[in-house]
Structure formats: structure tokens, C-alpha cells
Motif scaffolding. Structure first.
Motif, PDB file in Angstrom:
ATOM      1  N   ASN A   5       0.810  -1.221   0.000  1.00 19.03           N
ATOM      2  CA  ASN A   5       0.000   0.000   0.000  1.00 19.03           C
ATOM      3  C   ASN A   5       0.838   1.263   0.000  1.00 19.03           C
ATOM      4  O   ASN A   5       0.310   2.347  -0.193  1.00 19.03           O
ATOM      5  CB  ASN A   5      -0.931   0.015   1.218  1.00 19.03           C
ATOM      6  CG  ASN A   5      -2.045  -0.988   1.080  1.00 19.03           C
ATOM      7  OD1 ASN A   5      -2.408  -1.379  -0.013  1.00 19.03           O
ATOM      8  ND2 ASN A   5      -2.599  -1.405   2.192  1.00 19.03           N
ATOM      9  N   LEU A  62      -3.601   7.379  -4.210  1.00 18.37           N
ATOM     10  CA  LEU A  62      -4.698   7.698  -3.308  1.00 18.37           C
ATOM     11  C   LEU A  62      -5.819   8.389  -4.092  1.00 18.37           C
ATOM     12  O   LEU A  62      -5.554   9.192  -4.984  1.00 18.37           O
ATOM     13  CB  LEU A  62      -4.209   8.609  -2.183  1.00 18.37           C
ATOM     14  CG  LEU A  62      -3.109   8.032  -1.304  1.00 18.37           C
ATOM     15  CD1 LEU A  62      -2.645   9.075  -0.285  1.00 18.37           C
ATOM     16  CD2 LEU A  62      -3.574   6.765  -0.599  1.00 18.37           C
ATOM     17  N   ARG A  89      -7.321   4.714  -0.058  1.00 19.09           N
ATOM     18  CA  ARG A  89      -6.643   3.707  -0.878  1.00 19.09           C
ATOM     19  C   ARG A  89      -7.708   2.860  -1.566  1.00 19.09           C
ATOM     20  O   ARG A  89      -8.684   2.444  -0.943  1.00 19.09           O
ATOM     21  CB  ARG A  89      -5.788   2.793  -0.003  1.00 19.09           C
ATOM     22  CG  ARG A  89      -4.545   3.442   0.513  1.00 19.09           C
ATOM     23  CD  ARG A  89      -3.658   2.391   1.211  1.00 19.09           C
ATOM     24  NE  ARG A  89      -2.490   3.030   1.737  1.00 19.09           N
ATOM     25  CZ  ARG A  89      -2.319   3.347   3.029  1.00 19.09           C
ATOM     26  NH1 ARG A  89      -3.233   3.053   3.915  1.00 19.09           N
ATOM     27  NH2 ARG A  89      -1.219   3.950   3.414  1.00 19.09           N
TER      28      ARG A  89
END
Length: 62
Positions: free
Chosen positions: A3, A8, A48
Motif C-alpha cells: 500500500n 490515493l 486507498r
């Protein structure tokens, strides 16, 4: 998935991805109705895609 380098999404894009309004997403964040793990960057809120996918997956009818 790592991640750390995942792009984003802003609130408007995240809301569209989930099929809700940005206002609904803001209320969910404010009331903690769902834990979408929002990320605050200054005054901006980001999400995310993997967290949104997990949210959807947990709510699928099986």
C-alpha cells in the motif's frame, strides 16, 4: 499488495467508485459508521483503492 506506493483517491473519486455521493462518504467518515481508513493530508482526505475494495468485498452477498 504494497500500500505504500498505491495511488490515493480523493473523496469525490472514492465516492464515485463506491456509488455513493461525496457527502455520504463524508458522513460515514465523520460518524465512523464504516472504517474506510481515510488518510488526512492537510485538509484533504484520501482513500486507498484497496481499502475501498475490501469494504465492498465485506458487504457482498454470498
Amino acid at each position: 499488495m504494497n500500500n505504500n506506493h498505491e495511488p490515493l483517491l480523493n473523496r469525490k473519486t472514492a465516492a464515485k467508485y463506491l456509488g455513493v455521493s461525496p457527502g455520504t462518504l463524508a458522513v460515514w467518515d465523520c460518524t465512523k459508521r464504516y472504517d474506510l481508513k481515510p488518510i488526512k493530508v492537510g485538509r484533504a482526505v484520501r482513500y486507498r483503492r484497496s481499502d475501498l475494495d475490501k469494504f465492498i468485498e465485506e458487504r457482498l452477498w454470498r
